[in-house]
Design a protein around this motif. Structure first.
Motif, mmCIF file in Angstrom:
data_model
loop_
_atom_site.group_PDB
_atom_site.id
_atom_site.type_symbol
_atom_site.label_atom_id
_atom_site.label_comp_id
_atom_site.label_asym_id
_atom_site.label_seq_id
_atom_site.Cartn_x
_atom_site.Cartn_y
_atom_site.Cartn_z
ATOM 1 N N THR A 86 0.799 -1.227 0.000
ATOM 2 C CA THR A 86 0.000 0.000 0.000
ATOM 3 C C THR A 86 0.831 1.277 0.000
ATOM 4 O OG1 THR A 86 -0.153 0.016 2.421
ATOM 5 C CG2 THR A 86 -1.908 -1.135 1.203
ATOM 6 N N CYS A 87 2.111 1.176 0.216
ATOM 7 C CA CYS A 87 2.979 2.355 0.276
ATOM 8 C C CYS A 87 3.299 2.834 -1.142
ATOM 9 C CB CYS A 87 4.275 2.007 1.008
ATOM 10 S SG CYS A 87 5.386 3.403 1.220
ATOM 11 N N ASP A 88 3.261 4.152 -1.339
ATOM 12 C CA ASP A 88 3.517 4.696 -2.669
ATOM 13 C C ASP A 88 4.970 4.519 -3.103
ATOM 14 O OD1 ASP A 88 0.927 5.803 -3.475
ATOM 15 O OD2 ASP A 88 1.187 7.070 -1.703
ATOM 16 N N ALA A 89 5.930 4.735 -2.192
ATOM 17 C CA ALA A 89 7.328 4.655 -2.622
ATOM 18 C C ALA A 89 8.275 4.335 -1.477
ATOM 19 C CB ALA A 89 7.765 5.958 -3.277
ATOM 20 N N PHE A 90 9.268 3.555 -1.801
ATOM 21 C CA PHE A 90 10.407 3.289 -0.932
ATOM 22 C C PHE A 90 11.453 4.323 -1.315
ATOM 23 C CE2 PHE A 90 14.435 1.445 0.166
ATOM 24 C CZ PHE A 90 14.211 0.600 1.248
ATOM 25 N N ALA A 142 14.692 -6.962 7.424
ATOM 26 C CA ALA A 142 13.460 -7.018 6.630
ATOM 27 C C ALA A 142 13.450 -6.014 5.483
ATOM 28 C CB ALA A 142 12.265 -6.775 7.541
ATOM 29 N N LEU A 143 14.526 -5.287 5.305
ATOM 30 C CA LEU A 143 14.594 -4.239 4.297
ATOM 31 C C LEU A 143 14.130 -4.696 2.904
ATOM 32 C CD1 LEU A 143 15.557 -1.220 4.279
ATOM 33 C CD2 LEU A 143 17.655 -2.087 3.284
ATOM 34 N N PRO A 144 14.573 -5.848 2.410
ATOM 35 C CA PRO A 144 14.101 -6.277 1.087
ATOM 36 C C PRO A 144 12.582 -6.453 1.020
ATOM 37 C CG PRO A 144 16.035 -7.522 1.722
ATOM 38 C CD PRO A 144 15.596 -6.759 2.942
ATOM 39 N N ILE A 145 11.983 -6.915 2.092
ATOM 40 C CA ILE A 145 10.531 -7.102 2.108
ATOM 41 C C ILE A 145 9.830 -5.754 2.192
ATOM 42 C CG2 ILE A 145 8.587 -8.212 3.283
ATOM 43 C CD1 ILE A 145 10.756 -10.236 4.364
ATOM 44 N N PHE A 146 10.378 -4.836 2.978
ATOM 45 C CA PHE A 146 9.797 -3.494 3.022
ATOM 46 C C PHE A 146 9.812 -2.879 1.628
ATOM 47 C CE2 PHE A 146 11.363 -3.073 7.683
ATOM 48 C CZ PHE A 146 10.267 -3.783 8.144
#
Length: 182
Positions: A86-90, A142-146
């Motif tokens: 649901t997040c627009d951008a990393f 968890a960075l890759p999953i975020f």
């Protein structure tokens, strides 16, 4: 012994990374595989933990001062829990680069990414805002999953960006999950 030269080891790592997430797995499973490699747990555990810890920051609460230092400026309190996807951008960036320029780039991105007629504030995943500062190691694993939980990757690349290992890893994960090179 030539079996352990840097060149041979590098080639082995590249082969292992290249196989991560193959055989039809989805983007989150691929990201979980990378997270497991980084965090020392199995892919399912990494995915479960990241799902519980995923947070987003409404872009309108971010000010220039928040990007001029990696010190805690209270941003975590301005985030909220969200569902992966649901997040627009990393936001991928280097803390060594200019905070004023990074803020301007994010605002410029938001004006294109979320048209005014949608009448909503874009959400972003920004490291110091969305990582629980009391549990940094688990969140970094968890960075890759975020990253997979965001609709886009916004690389705010200043002079030091390509020299930072985490920035390079974020780009690798994004591309490995099928992200467009543009």
């Amino acid at each position: 012994c030539s079996l352990f030269t840097p060149r041979v080891l590098r080639a082995r790592v590249i082969r292992v990374l290249g196989r991560l997430g193959s055989k039809g797995s989805d983007e989150r499973q691929q990201a979980a595989s990378v997270a497991a490699l980084v965090g020392g747990r199995n892919a399912q555990q990494a995915l479960d933990m990241a799902t519980r810890r995923f947070r987003v920051l409404p872009l309108d609460v971010l000010v220039v001062g928040d990007l001029q230092t990696n010190d805690d400026t209270g941003l975590y309190a301005k985030t909220h829990a969200a569902t992966l996807g649901t997040c627009d951008a990393f936001i991928s960036h280097s803390w060594r680069d200019d905070g004023v320029a990074k803020h301007a780039a994010m605002i410029e991105w938001s004006e294109v990414a979320v048209p005014r007629e949608e009448e909503r504030v874009p959400t972003v995943w920004l490291d110091k805002a969305c990582i629980d500062q009391d549990n940094i190691d688990e969140s970094l694993a968890a960075l890759p999953i975020f990253l997979s939980g965001c609709k886009a990757l916004v690389a705010v690349a200043g002079p030091s960006y390509p020299t930072r290992l985490w920035c390079v890893m974020e780009l690798f994960v994004f591309l490995r999950m099928g992200g467009a090179h543009e």
